[in-house]
Structures are given as structure tokens and as C-alpha cells.
Scaffold this motif. Structure first.
Motif, PDB file in Angstrom:
ATOM      1  N   HIS B  61      66.767  90.554  67.820  1.00  0.00           N
ATOM      2  CA  HIS B  61      67.416  91.211  66.675  1.00  0.00           C
ATOM      3  C   HIS B  61      68.114  90.190  65.794  1.00  0.00           C
ATOM      4  CE1 HIS B  61      69.645  94.191  64.387  1.00  0.00           C
ATOM      5  NE2 HIS B  61      70.693  93.416  64.554  1.00  0.00           N
ATOM      6  N   ILE B  62      68.802  89.259  66.456  1.00  0.00           N
ATOM      7  CA  ILE B  62      69.498  88.233  65.665  1.00  0.00           C
ATOM      8  C   ILE B  62      68.488  87.468  64.828  1.00  0.00           C
ATOM      9  CG2 ILE B  62      70.784  86.086  65.792  1.00  0.00           C
ATOM     10  CD1 ILE B  62      72.262  87.107  68.146  1.00  0.00           C
ATOM     11  N   GLY B  63      67.376  87.095  65.455  1.00  0.00           N
ATOM     12  CA  GLY B  63      66.369  86.340  64.725  1.00  0.00           C
ATOM     13  C   GLY B  63      65.874  87.111  63.512  1.00  0.00           C
ATOM     14  N   ARG B  64      65.561  88.398  63.746  1.00  0.00           N
ATOM     15  CA  ARG B  64      65.041  89.194  62.636  1.00  0.00           C
ATOM     16  C   ARG B  64      66.094  89.455  61.586  1.00  0.00           C
ATOM     17  NH1 ARG B  64      64.252  94.028  64.525  1.00  0.00           N
ATOM     18  NH2 ARG B  64      64.265  93.427  66.709  1.00  0.00           N
ATOM     19  N   ALA B  65      67.263  89.837  62.058  1.00  0.00           N
ATOM     20  CA  ALA B  65      68.300  90.259  61.121  1.00  0.00           C
ATOM     21  C   ALA B  65      68.881  89.108  60.328  1.00  0.00           C
ATOM     22  CB  ALA B  65      69.416  90.970  61.876  1.00  0.00           C
ATOM     23  N   VAL B  72      67.119  89.137  54.077  1.00  0.00           N
ATOM     24  CA  VAL B  72      68.161  88.869  55.053  1.00  0.00           C
ATOM     25  C   VAL B  72      68.533  87.392  55.058  1.00  0.00           C
ATOM     26  CG1 VAL B  72      67.618  90.816  56.539  1.00  0.00           C
ATOM     27  CG2 VAL B  72      66.505  88.649  56.939  1.00  0.00           C
ATOM     28  N   PHE B  73      67.562  86.541  54.763  1.00  0.00           N
ATOM     29  CA  PHE B  73      67.906  85.123  54.709  1.00  0.00           C
ATOM     30  C   PHE B  73      68.919  84.873  53.595  1.00  0.00           C
ATOM     31  CE2 PHE B  73      67.609  80.887  55.828  1.00  0.00           C
ATOM     32  CZ  PHE B  73      67.456  80.089  54.712  1.00  0.00           C
ATOM     33  N   ASP B  75      71.141  86.948  52.684  1.00  0.00           N
ATOM     34  CA  ASP B  75      72.435  87.363  53.224  1.00  0.00           C
ATOM     35  C   ASP B  75      72.990  86.317  54.185  1.00  0.00           C
ATOM     36  OD1 ASP B  75      71.541  90.892  53.463  1.00  0.00           O
ATOM     37  OD2 ASP B  75      72.396  89.719  51.825  1.00  0.00           O
ATOM     38  N   THR B  76      72.091  85.705  54.938  1.00  0.00           N
ATOM     39  CA  THR B  76      72.535  84.636  55.837  1.00  0.00           C
ATOM     40  C   THR B  76      73.159  83.501  55.050  1.00  0.00           C
ATOM     41  OG1 THR B  76      70.872  85.169  57.498  1.00  0.00           O
ATOM     42  CG2 THR B  76      71.747  82.935  57.510  1.00  0.00           C
ATOM     43  N   LEU B  77      72.510  83.167  53.925  1.00  0.00           N
ATOM     44  CA  LEU B  77      73.064  82.089  53.106  1.00  0.00           C
ATOM     45  C   LEU B  77      74.443  82.452  52.586  1.00  0.00           C
ATOM     46  CD1 LEU B  77      70.024  80.797  51.032  1.00  0.00           C
ATOM     47  CD2 LEU B  77      71.180  79.703  52.945  1.00  0.00           C
ATOM     48  N   VAL B  78      74.617  83.728  52.271  1.00  0.00           N
ATOM     49  CA  VAL B  78      75.939  84.157  51.806  1.00  0.00           C
ATOM     50  C   VAL B  78      76.987  83.920  52.881  1.00  0.00           C
ATOM     51  CG1 VAL B  78      77.323  86.148  51.171  1.00  0.00           C
ATOM     52  CG2 VAL B  78      75.068  85.837  50.162  1.00  0.00           C
ATOM     53  N   LYS B  79      76.628  84.240  54.109  1.00  0.00           N
ATOM     54  CA  LYS B  79      77.572  84.007  55.200  1.00  0.00           C
ATOM     55  C   LYS B  79      77.752  82.519  55.442  1.00  0.00           C
ATOM     56  CE  LYS B  79      79.038  87.918  57.080  1.00  0.00           C
ATOM     57  NZ  LYS B  79      79.397  88.433  55.747  1.00  0.00           N
ATOM     58  N   GLY B 328      75.701  81.103  60.247  1.00  0.00           N
ATOM     59  CA  GLY B 328      75.779  82.221  59.317  1.00  0.00           C
ATOM     60  C   GLY B 328      74.889  83.359  59.783  1.00  0.00           C
ATOM     61  N   GLY B 329      73.708  82.967  60.229  1.00  0.00           N
ATOM     62  CA  GLY B 329      72.793  83.975  60.746  1.00  0.00           C
ATOM     63  C   GLY B 329      73.372  84.675  61.958  1.00  0.00           C
ATOM     64  N   LEU B 330      74.000  83.889  62.807  1.00  0.00           N
ATOM     65  CA  LEU B 330      74.579  84.454  64.022  1.00  0.00           C
ATOM     66  C   LEU B 330      75.655  85.482  63.684  1.00  0.00           C
ATOM     67  CD1 LEU B 330      74.665  84.324  67.099  1.00  0.00           C
ATOM     68  CD2 LEU B 330      76.315  82.477  66.901  1.00  0.00           C
ATOM     69  N   ILE B 331      76.505  85.115  62.741  1.00  0.00           N
ATOM     70  CA  ILE B 331      77.588  86.037  62.379  1.00  0.00           C
ATOM     71  C   ILE B 331      77.032  87.288  61.709  1.00  0.00           C
ATOM     72  CG2 ILE B 331      79.537  86.344  60.823  1.00  0.00           C
ATOM     73  CD1 ILE B 331      80.417  83.606  61.372  1.00  0.00           C
ATOM     74  N   LEU B 332      76.055  87.073  60.808  1.00  0.00           N
ATOM     75  CA  LEU B 332      75.496  88.222  60.082  1.00  0.00           C
ATOM     76  C   LEU B 332      74.865  89.210  61.041  1.00  0.00           C
ATOM     77  CD1 LEU B 332      74.683  89.444  57.317  1.00  0.00           C
ATOM     78  CD2 LEU B 332      72.509  88.271  57.606  1.00  0.00           C
ATOM     79  N   ALA B 333      73.969  88.698  61.856  1.00  0.00           N
ATOM     80  CA  ALA B 333      73.249  89.593  62.757  1.00  0.00           C
ATOM     81  C   ALA B 333      74.143  90.090  63.871  1.00  0.00           C
ATOM     82  CB  ALA B 333      72.055  88.856  63.338  1.00  0.00           C
TER      83      ALA B 333
END
Lengths: 322, 377, 507
Positions: B61-65, B72-73, B75-79, B328-333
Motif C-alpha cells: 500500500h505504501i508503495g502504491r499510495a 500520488v507521486f 503528493d509525495t513531492l508535496v510532503k 515523504g512517501g512514507l509519511i503520505l502513505a
């Protein structure tokens, strides 16, 4: 705004800081800086509350709390003593670990216990002493009395016993201790573990006695860090640590109480009429910690005393040079 | 020399010895870091299993989200954007062995400063976007710098432990922001201020959806540019400038730096200010790029994640960028994973494993064959 | 020989450290009641061998016999239990604790409660019995070095050691204190105790030892020589492997103007006690002024005051006529003051930075290394490579972190840095400490070259031979004061001044 009530509550919540500070004093006297106290306290608080709610046995909860926190602190010990990693960063990692673990395993424990899960006692006779009686010996949790016993015991152990002398030697000059046959590694592990267990005990005291319940990170609210600051203020002495701890406890109660009455010393109470000024009151314990640190640091500078000489420095045999 | 030691017990034909490493091959450090993360993820999976979660599903899920598609990427950049700047703040300070744990508080102060110039009317609503943003940047970075200055000065002049002071300042900053949000600028009694004028908004990719349809819905904002620029500047300062040389020298051996005539007091204060300014910049970026108002919870612990990012990036400003994207990805997902403490736990395990794994860089294992007593292998 | 005569026998000892074979199949034997010297230059493996005997290190191979019985030590405790104790070069004392507490350190007594007054009495009695006066209640940090050494000896005696190993015990003692120590050692040997005396000083070894074993590069070159049967020249040859010619070719030259002037300088040490009292001194261009004196009499503070690293409570420091008292260190560097510090690793270099980075520590602010606000890395690298060649620094490359360099090479890096700036004034603190003979000679030649080039050199050294060989004038620092100044080679006069005896001026 009754001074007796404030001091009484101060002694109670100060006991939490007392346990954590004493634990850290043991660890630091042996030369190991453990910044993970906040994490240890949270683990302790969570485990104690969880186990007690599940089994109904507060004592068991405390024991588990101490074991969990002690085990985690041994990890810190392994990394800093055997792997010789930087003690500061390892302590921070330990904090994150403790916070994370307690949040994950504590999920669902968010039921505030309305009553204290540990017994409360009033000591007959002693509670009748004017002024001190109502503060120290009336309607205090058993943990508070434990604190009264632990304090002189810690002081005596460190300063007047042989193992205490060895503890101090390990923190001041581990090379000398090693050369004289003391097992520096083993002793450091021991006292790091003791520190961790006392931090766990502190956490358990919060969730079972002082502010019963589990409120995620808010349970400790930074008290672990305050304890570390208090160690410096205390100049590594248990009595000063107690003074600081109880004073902070009283401060926290004062902050709560000061917002209640409509008048304060004859003037209109600004905190009553501007409730948002309460935020500034919230800052007080933290600002005070900084203040207390400044005092401790200046004293250390002035007296050219200070931390145990080997604090924070990993010990490696043979580094003396061949 | 005839050997005469007697062997009473059977000995293995080899002994395992652990000894200090004399040199560190270049490929070893990244390998160890990656290995540490892998082990950390495994341990995280174990913990997840223990609380009844499904680790594989969670990680997938983390990978996908986080990295699944462009949306979503983005959004990851935003984080990742504030993480870059906070990671820089920590890297710069840690280089000088200044343990700035207060990036979180400096972040809040940056946000406060940027918000204050808008909400107090200092910047009129009619001012153009570049001017507005510029003033917000200056105000935010100054506030962050000031928040770093105080512990820095205390450390430089009075030797006060900066770990605790910066940490205490975190709590004070949060309380201060709370005060302003509730007591001064609250909108309708809620815990947030009014939304800022458009001139105070950083441009986002989605704003240009009319020209570039591919940008539709992409929330990545200009703060990312600030972050990357800051990383390049920080890199230049640390590795190419005279000041950076001094910082690195102080961090490696403060006594030698003193002996070389470098002013440690002044550098302590300046570096803490720089670090605070960078964290403050992160706060400005978050305010101007994401929330567009002042509110009580702006940061899910960015300041603390910054510490881990800095350590993982080995204090190299350029490496901070990709590491921040990862986190960032970790926090987002991670927001959607139950229990909610999992992302924080994984971060903790990662940092711990990183530190523990560093021992592999300092020591190595040698297997020595002891053919016969008295001869060396 | 009969085994019962031998207190200790070491056979075929091999001890290895990463990159270094410290002991290469070494044999050593020690008789009861003898003083046996272990001689060798720095790095020969003497301390390592004795550390193995004392239980600190486990040898890769070899055997140890104590009174004929095999012995395996897992820790110093085991060795002490068998009667073997070692006193290290750097004392293993806890400064903040008392003498009695230090003597009791690591023991299983008292069982739990410290009843110090009882033990204080016992320690005082022990001291009297062996002729070692101590104050049991004093805290170790308050004691002089000689007194601390006595505590160390008592520590061992209290544990009933029969074999006492002393590692470079005279390094920190003045000549008169050395005599006292020798008296104590002879008394102990008379009582049947055996003593191993590790040293690199030929004179002392000849004076005190019954037998001598010489180590060179980890191997034994002479075992158990009777001191009566050998000579200094022979020992020197065994130590070094060639006839040692310390012929430094120092030409007489007339000194120029005063480069450094100290006028009534006073300063405190780290503990707040006065370290320098009213020191007045001048060093002229083209001369080497040697500062003799036992470590701890103000030498470090002297260097720090001159180089701007310590506050001066009174007096003035003038370099080339300009008053730099209490000005920042940067100014001293700017005025051409070079400083080779005592502590190479912790003060003189940044261990994890490269040779390039270390070598530019004093010069990075100026062109050609500085371009605007940034560092010209290729210029720095070229500079480092040139210096690496010129000063014969042995290292894989200029990018090597200096913590991986040997002591001698690290000193070369430091010298390269300090001397390449063509200093007007060079402060050299213990420049040859811990170096092997080849490196020592190299450093001494460099100092003389600086002198010939017209630099003023202030040399602080604990090796009197070195001071005599290099200095044009010698001053003696005792308890922070200049106890006297001489120009002729007079060890006895110097010895007196070093221990607070007669003051002498002129020369």
C-alpha cells in the motif's frame, strides 16, 4: 490556589520526574548518556496501563513496564557500548523507537481511567505534622512513598558503598577501572538498564497513579526531556535532583490552578479573564527547564566541575596507544 | 622459537576476530545504509504482524499510495518539500556537531512569521505575488533563525546543552502558535486563521492545467524549487566555501579548529541561525504552498523526521533530496495505515538500524586459520 | 637455570594489532628480587609485551609461566591475583576520588559499606612501611605527579603483587624524584620483589637495572644482559640497529633581534590555579631557546599564552614588537607564529579529514587557497601533494584521513603545515615525543634548518638530551616561574633548577 494543595500535587507529579532523573543519573554516572528517557517513559506508561487494565494487577503492570523499558535501553547500551556509536544519536533513535512502539502497541488503549489504579495511602501520625504532613504523607500514591525511599537509597549507594564507588570510577576514568579489573562494559550495561527501568517506572507512575490513562504522546508531555535537563541542574546529585523534580511538579500544578480563581492576590486574575493566556502558562515548564539548565551550566563552568569525565565517550580498551 | 603452550581442549581450526578497519571502501557505506533500511523494514513487518496487521499489504500500500502514479507521486513531492529543508537544517547543524533537535519548533516559527506578515496586514492584500511571497520568506526565515539563535547563543556563551534547549523551544513554539491561532487570528472560533489572499499562495503545477493538461490535479508547488535551491546552496557552502571548511573542521575536532584560530563561538551562533532559517523556510513553504492559513497542526513531526533524513543522507545536502522523497512517501502513505503509530515506528527503527550498522564501517570480521600453535596465520 | 629462580617466564609471545606485528616471538624471563629493564625505542613493543604479561592483552601465541606454573590471564584481575601488577605511563587513577578510594578500586573489599576512616589509617601505615609518604584523604587531582606515582605503587603493593611492571616511570619525574624512585625500587627488590622497568632512556637503564633485555621492531635483540657487562654504546646499537650518531651539525650563529618577548606574563591553568608567574623571556631570530622542566610546570600554558589560546592575567606578549596579549589566535597566526602542539591527535589535527584539509588549516584564508569566499580545491590539492613530497609523508594519497597515519607521519603533516608558512616564530612542544629514531632525527634537523633560516624557535621538550643538542640557550620552568637560564651543558644544574633548587641567571 492553596499552597498546600499545590505542593502536595507537586510531590506527586514530581515523583515521576524523580524516578526518571535518578535513573538517568545512574546511567550518566557510569558514563553513558541516554537521551531516550522520553521513549522509555512512554513504553513504561503504555505497558503498565495495558497490563494493569488487562490483569487488574497494578504491581504486575509496573514490573512489566520496567522490564520493557529496561530491555529497550539495553539496545541503546549495545549500540553505544559495544558498537561504540555516537551516544547522542543513538539516544534520539531510542526515543523515536520508544514513541513508535508505544503508539503502535498502545493503539486502542485510549480509555482514560477515571480512578487511580494504584493504592493511595495516608500515613497515620506523620500526616499530622504541621505543614509537611499534609504535603508529604496525606493521600499520596504508593509510588510517592516509594520515591521517598528510593531517594536516600540512591544517594547512599552512589556515595557510600563500594559498588557505588566503582560506578563513579567507571564514569570518571574507565581506563583506570578496566586496568584495576572492573568490567567496564558489564557495569555500563547494568547502569544503562537501571536507568531504563527507572524511566519505565516513571512512565508507569504516570499512567497508573498521577494522570491515569493512556493518551499517546501526551501522556508524558516532554517530561523525559525535562528529566535529562534536571540531571544537569542536579549536578548528578540525587538530593538536588529531588529538589528540582518536586519543584517542577509543583510548577505544573500551579499552572493548572492559577487559571481557576477570579482574583489573584487581590487583583483580577488575568488568566481567568483571558483563557488563551493559558498557552503562555503551558510554556512555563519548558522555559523553566532552559532556565534551570543555564543555572546548572554556569555552576559547572564556575566550579570547574561537571559531568562525569568520561560521559558520552565510548570506552575502547587499548586506545591508550601501544 | 619452539612453541611450548599445551593444548588441553580441542580448538577450532580457525578463530573469528573482530578488529578495527584501517580503510573504508567507497562502496561499503551506501551498501550498509541500504542494508540497514531493508532490515528495518523487515523488523517493522514483524511488529506489524504482532499487532495483527498485514505487513505485505501495508508495504504494498505504501508503495502504491506514494509512488504508484503521477498523481500520488506529486503528493509525495508535496510532503517531501518541507522535509528537504528540515533535513538540510539538521544536516548543516549536525556537521558542526550541533545537535539541533529544534527543527520542529523553528518550522513553526517560520510558519508563524510568514503568517504574521499577512494576517497583521503588514503586507497589503493588493501587493503582487512576488512581493508578498518575498516578504513571507524573509519574515519566516528570520523567525526561524531567531529561534535557532537563542539555543545557539546559550551553547556558545554558557555551554548550555543544545539538545535540551532546542527541544524545549519546540514546545514553546507550538504553544506560541496555538496562542496566536486561538486568541488573535482565529476564524470563527476554530483553530485556524482565515485563508490567505491568493497573492500569498505559492504557484502549483495544477494552476497551469489549462496550458498543460498533464498538470491537472498535481499539487506539487513552488516550495520544491526553494528546497532544491536551498540544497544546492547548502552543498556549496559546506563543500566549496571557506565557511564550510571551518564548519567541517569544528565538527571534526573543535580543539583543532580553535588552535587554527577559528572562532567557535561565532560559528556556533551563525550555524544555529542558518539551521533555524532553513527549518523556518520549510514552515513558510508549507504555509504558502499547502495550507494557506495559520492553523494549529501544520507538521506531523517533520522536524524529527528531518533528523533521520539528515543521518541517512550522511549529512550531504544533495543526498537529502532523494531521501526526503522516500520519507515523504512514507509519511503520505502512512496516514492510512493502522495502527497510526506505524510510520513513526518505522522511522525509529530505520534510524536505529542506521546507527547500529555503522559499526560495520568501523570494524571488520577476520577469520584466521590457526594451523598449529606457535605459527601465525 | 632452576625454574624456581624465575618469577616469570614468557615464551614465544606473538601479539598482533591491525597492520602491526607488535611482538614477534618474544622470550623474556625475570628472576626473583631483580630489577630487569626492558629497553627499546618508541614502538619497539615493550609496553605491549608487558601489557600481555599484566593481563590486558591476549597474545596470539606463546606461553606465560609464573613461578614455573603456566598462567592464562583473561583480564588484569587474573594477573594481579597471580601477583603481577603494571603501572602504566598514563596513570590509572580516578582524579575526583581520594587516595584510599583509588587504592581500593576494583577490589572486592570493603564488602558493601565504605568505611573510609579505617582504610585511611591502613593506607597510611602501608605507605610508611614502604617509605612512600601519602595523604590518604587527599583527592588525586590535588596531588603532584610524583605523589600520584606513589599512589599507583601503593595500589599494587596493597594487592600483594610480587612482580611490579613500570612503564616509562621517569618520563614525568625530575632528576631528584627519579633518585627517590630508584631508592624505593631497590628496597622493594631487596625484599624479594621483582621489577620490570620499561624505558627508552639508556642512562637510567644502566643506573638501575640488574639485567637488560632489548627489543627492536618487536623482536628481542639482546636477552637478559647483565648491565655490568654492557655499555651505552652497545645498548644503543642493539636498540636501533646501527651506530647512533646524533651529529646534528649545529653551527654557531649570532642571533638577531628579539622576535618574541614575554614581559611579566601570568596565567592560570584550567583549574584556576596560577600556572605562569611573572614569566619574562625573549627569543631572538636565528636562535633556539629550549625550555626544560618536568611536564606540568607551566609549559603547556606558556605555549597557549603565546599562541593566543589562553588568557593572560597579567603581563604582555610581544611578537616582533607588536603587543598581541590576549588577542585572538588568528592574529598570532597572521603574525607568523607557528605552533607544533603537544597533542597531535586531539589538538594538532582533525582526524577524519584528509591530509589536504589538515595541511591548509592555517593558510586557507589567504590566496592562492582562498578565492573570494570559496576554497580553491585544486590549489589546495596541489599544495598538499607538494608538501607530501617535500616532507616525505608516507600515505596512500593526500585524501587519506590523517587518523590512519602513524605518529611520525602525522607529525610530518603538522610540521609541513607549520613550517611551509615560513614562520618568524616557531613554538615546538614535545615535537619528538613518541617518534622512532629516524623520525626524531628528521624533526631535529628541521628545527635547526628553521634556526638557520632566521626563525626564532622556542623548544619545549622533556628529553634533556634533545634540549642540550638543539638549544642555544636553556631556561628552566619550575612551578610557573623561570627558575634559571644557562648556556652550557650542565645536567646537574638543570636538575636542581627543575626541582626548585638554586636559581641561576646569565650564562
Amino acid at each position: 490556589m492553596d499552597p498546600i494543595i499545590i505542593l502536595q500535587a507537586g510531590v506527586a507529579s514530581g515523583t515521576v520526574l524523580l524516578f526518571a532523573t535518578l535513573g538517568e543519573i545512574f546511567a550518566e554516572r557510569a558514563g553513558v548518556l541516554n537521551l531516550g528517557v522520553e521513549g522509555m517513559m512512554l513504553i513504561g506508561a503504555m505497558s503498565a496501563f495495558g497490563v494493569t487494565v488487562a490483569t487488574g494487577n497494578g504491581g504486575l503492570g509496573l514490573v512489566v513496564a520496567m522490564l520493557m523499558a529496561g530491555a529497550l535501553s539495553l539496545l541503546h547500551g549495545l549500540v553505544t557500548i559495544h558498537f561504540q556509536a555516537d551516544q547522542v544519536v543513538s539516544g534520539l533513535a531510542l526515543t523515536f523507537l520508544g514513541v513508535g512502539l508505544s503508539l503502535v502497541f498502545g493503539e486502542g488503549l485510549n480509555k482514560a481511567g477515571a480512578i487511580s489504579l494504584l493504592p493511595i495511602y495516608t500515613v497515620p501520625g506523620l500526616s499530622a505534622i504541621p505543614f509537611l504532613g499534609p504535603i508529604l504523607f496525606t493521600k499520596q500514591s504508593v509510588m510517592v512513598y516509594l520515591g521517598y525511599l528510593l531517594l536516600p537509597a540512591a544517594w547512599f549507594y552512589i556515595n557510600h558503598t563500594r559498588p557505588g564507588m566503582h560506578l563513579r570510577a567507571v564514569g570518571e576514568n574507565p581506563t583506570a577501572a578496566d586496568a584495576m579489573g572492573l568490567n567496564v562494559y558489564r557495569l555500563r550495561y547494568l547502569y544503562v538498564c537501571v536507568g531504563g527501568m527507572l524511566a519505565g517506572l516513571a512512565g508507569g507512575t504516570i499512567s497508573l497513579a498521577i494522570s491515569p490513562g493512556w493518551f499517546s504522546e501526551l501522556t508524558t508531555g516532554g517530561q523525559g526531556w525535562i528529566a535529562i535537563g534536571l540531571v544537569i541542574f542536579a549536578q548528578w546529585d540525587p538530593w538536588r535532583a529531588a529538589f528540582g523534580s518536586y519543584a517542577f511538579g509543583a510548577l505544573r500544578r500551579l499552572i493548572l490552578d492559577i487559571q481557576g480563581p477570579t482574583t489573584l492576590f487581590g487583583f483580577a486574575n488575568p488568566f481567568y479573564y483571558n483563557p488563551y493566556w493559558g498557552f503562555f502558562l503551558q510554556m512555563l515548564p519548558y522555559a523553566f527547564t532552559i532556565f534551570v539548565l543555564i543555572i546548572g551550566s554556569r555552576e559547572a563552568l564556575r566550579k570547574r566541575l561537571g559531568a562525569p569525565a568520561a560521559l558520552g565517550i565510548p570506552y575502547v580498551r587499548g586506545e591508550r596507544g601501544i | 622459537m619452539t612453541p611450548t603452550a599445551s593444548r588441553r581442549n580441542y580448538q577450532l581450526p580457525f578463530t573469528i576476530r573482530i578488529e578495527p578497519r584501517l580503510n573504508v571502501p567507497r562502496w561499503l557505506a551506501p551498501l550498509v545504509s541500504v542494508g540497514a533500511i531493508v532490515v528495518a523494514l523487515l523488523l517493522g513487518a514483524v511488529v506489524l504482524k504482532l499487532v495483527g496487521g498485514d505487513p505485505l499489504a501495508a508495504y504494498a500500500h505504501i508503495g502504491r499510495a506514494a509512488f504508484g502514479d503521477i498523481g500520488v507521486f506529486s503528493d509525495t513531492l508535496v510532503k517531501a518539500t518541507p522535509l528537504i529543508m528540515v533535513g538540510l537544517a539538521c544536516s548543516v547543524a549536525f556537521r558542526m556537531k550541533l545537535w539541533n533537535i529544534g527543527a520542529e519548533g523553528q518550522f513553526y516559527m517560520g510558519a508563524l512569521g510568514a503568517s504574521a506578515v499577512i494576517l497583521s496586514g503588514l503586507v497589503p492584500e493588493t501587493a503582487s505575488r512576488p512581493v508578498t511571497i518575498a516578504v513571507m520568506l524573509v519574515a519566516g526565515m528570520l523567525c526561524g533563525a531567531a529561534w535557532g539563535l537563542i539555543p545557539g547563543w546559550l551553547k556558545a556563551q554558557l555551554r548550555v546543552n543544545e539538545i535540551i534547549t532546542t527541544l524545549m523551544m519546540n514546545y514553546i513554539a507550538v504553544a506560541l502558535v496555538n496562542f496566536f491561532v486561538f486568541a488573535v487570528w482565529s476564524e470563527g472560533g476554530f483553530q485556524m486563521s482565515k485563508t490567505f489572499q491568493k497573492a500569498a499562495w505559492l504557484p502549483r503545477l495544477a494552476d497551469y492545467a489549462k496550458e498543460f493538461t498533464a498538470f491537472r490535479g498535481l499539487t506539487t508547488h513552488f516550495g520544491l524549487v526553494f528546497g532544491v535551491l536551498a540544497a544546492v546552496v547548502a552543498w556549496y557552502i559546506l563543500y566549496r566555501s571557506l565557511w564550510g571548511y571551518e564548519i567541517r573542521l569544528i565538527g571534526d575536532n573543535a580543539r583543532a579548529a580553535e588552535y587554527a584560530g577559528i572562532n567557535i563561538t561565532r560559528n556556533t551562533v551563525l550555524v544555529m541561525m542558518l539551521s533555524g532559517a532553513l527549518a523556518g523556510l520549510a514552515g513558510v513553504s508549507e504555509i504558502a504552498g499547502v495550507v494557506h492559513r495559520l492553523q494549529t497542526s501544520i507538521s506531523p513531526g517533520y522536524g524529527f523526521t528531518g533528523i533521520i533524513i539528515a543521518w541517512l543522507a550522511k549529512l550531504n545536502p544533495l543526498v537529502v533530496i532523494p531521501v526526503s522523497i522516500l520519507f515523504g512517501g512514507l509519511i503520505l502513505a502512512g496516514r492510512e495505515i493502522q495502527p497510526s503509530g506505524v510510520p513513526r515506528l518505522i522511522q525509529g527503527i530505520i534510524l536505529f538500524m542506521l546507527i547500529a550498522s555503522e559499526v560495520l564501517l568501523r570494524y571488520r570480521i577476520r577469520i584466521v586459520r590457526t594451523a598449529a600453535v606457535g605459527t601465525e596465520a | 637455570m632452576a625454574d624456581s629462580f624465575l618469577a616469570v617466564e614468557m615464551r614465544g609471545i606473538v601479539k598482533r594489532f591491525p597492520g602491526v606485528l607488535a611482538n614477534d616471538h618474544v622470550d623474556f624471563d625475570l628472576r626473583a628480587g631483580e630489577i630487569h629493564a626492558l629497553l627499546g625505542e618508541n614502538g619497539a613493543g615493550k609496553s605491549t609485551l608487558m601489557s600481555v604479561l599484566a593481563g590486558l592483552y591476549k597474545p596470539e601465541a606463546g606461553a606465560i609461566l609464573v613461578h614455573g606454573q603456566p598462567a592464562q590471564f583473561n583480564s588484569p584481575r587474573d594477573a594481579i591475583a597471580r601477583g603481577l601488577g603494571m603501572i602504566h605511563q598514563h596513570f590509572t587513577l580516578v582524579p575526583s576520588q581520594t587516595v584510599t578510594e583509588n587504592i581500593l578500586l576494583g577490589l572486592d573489599e570493603p564488602r558493601f559499606l565504605m568505611r573510609l576512616p579505617n582504610y585511611d589509617k591502613r593506607m597510611a601505615e602501608l605507605g610508611t612501611r614502604f617509605g612512600l609518604q601519602i595523604t590518604p584523604q587527599a583527592k588525586v587531582w590535588q596531588l603532584t605527579v610524583g605523589e600520584q606515582q606513589r599512589v599507583e605503587i601503593l595500589k599494587m603493593l596493597y594487592r600483594g603483587v610480587q612482580v611490579l611492571i613500570m612503564d616509562e616511570p621517569t618520563a614525568v619525574l625530575a632528576p631528584q624524584e627519579i633518585e627517590e624512585l630508584f631508592k624505593t625500587l631497590r628496597a622493594m627488590a631487596g625484599e624479594g620483589k621483582s621489577i620490570v622497568f620499561i624505558s627508552h632512556k639508556l642512562n637510567e637503564v644502566m643506573a638501575i637495572a640488574d639485567r637488560i633485555t632489548v627489543l627492536r621492531h618487536g623482536r628481542v635483540t639482546a636477552a637478559g644482559l647483565r648491565s655490568a657487562d654492557t655499555s651505552k654504546a652497545e645498548l644503543a646499537k642493539l636498540m636501533v640497529g646501527r651506530t647512533v650518531l646524533f651529529d646534528l651539525d649545529k653551527k654557531p650563529q649570532a642571533p638577531g633581534e628579539a622576535v618574541l618577548t614575554l614581559d611579566g606574563v601570568c596565567a592560570d591553568n584550567d583549574k584556576g590555579r596560577p600556572a605562569l608567574r611573572n614569566v619574562s623571556l625573549a627569543v631572538r631570530a636565528g636562535e633556539i631557546v629550549g625550555v626544560a622542566g618536568v611536564a606540568g610546570n607551566g609549559q603547556s600554558e606558556l605555549a597557549e599564552v603565546i599562541t593566543g589560546l589562553r588568557h593572560c592575567t597579567a603581563g604582555r606578549v610581544l611578537v616582533q614588537g607588536e603587543d598581541i596579549t590576549n588577542r585572538p589566535a588568528r592574529l598570532a597566526i597572521h603574525k607568523g607564529v607557528a605552533h607544533v602542539p603537544e597533542d597531535r591527535a586531539h589538538v594538532g589535527s582533525a582526524p577524519n579529514l584528509s591530509i589536504t584539509d589538515n595541511v591548509i588549516m592555517k593558510s586557507y584564508r589567504h590566496p592562492p587557497l582562498a578565492k573570494g569566499g570559496s576554497l580553491d580545491r585544486s590549489a589546495a590539492r596541489r599544495n598538499a601533494e607538494r608538501l607530501k613530497e617535500e616532507y616525505a609523508i608516507l600515505a596512500p594519497s593526500v585524501d587519506t584521513p590523517v587518523r590512519l597515519l602513524s605518529g611520525g607521519n602525522l607529525q610530518r603533516v603538522i610540521l609541513a603545515r607549520e613550517l611551509s608558512a615560513k614562520p618568524q616564530l616557531l613554538i615546538a612542544m614535545q615535537p619528538t615525543r613518541g617518534l622512532d629514531v629516524g623520525a626524531i632525527e628528521g624533526v631535529q634537523r628541521l628545527l635547526l634548518t628553521q634556526r638557520e633560516a632566521g626563525a626564532a624557535v622556542l623548544l619545549v621538550s622533556e628529553e634533556l638530551e634533545e634540549i642540550f643538542a638543539l638549544s642555544d640557550r636553556i631556561v628552566v620552568l619550575y612551578e610557573g616561574e623561570i627558575a634559571g637560564e644557562i648556556t652550557e651543558h650542565d645536567p646537574e644544574a638543570i636538575g636542581l633548577m627543575m626541582t626548585g633548587g638554586k636559581r641561576r641567571t646569565g650564562g
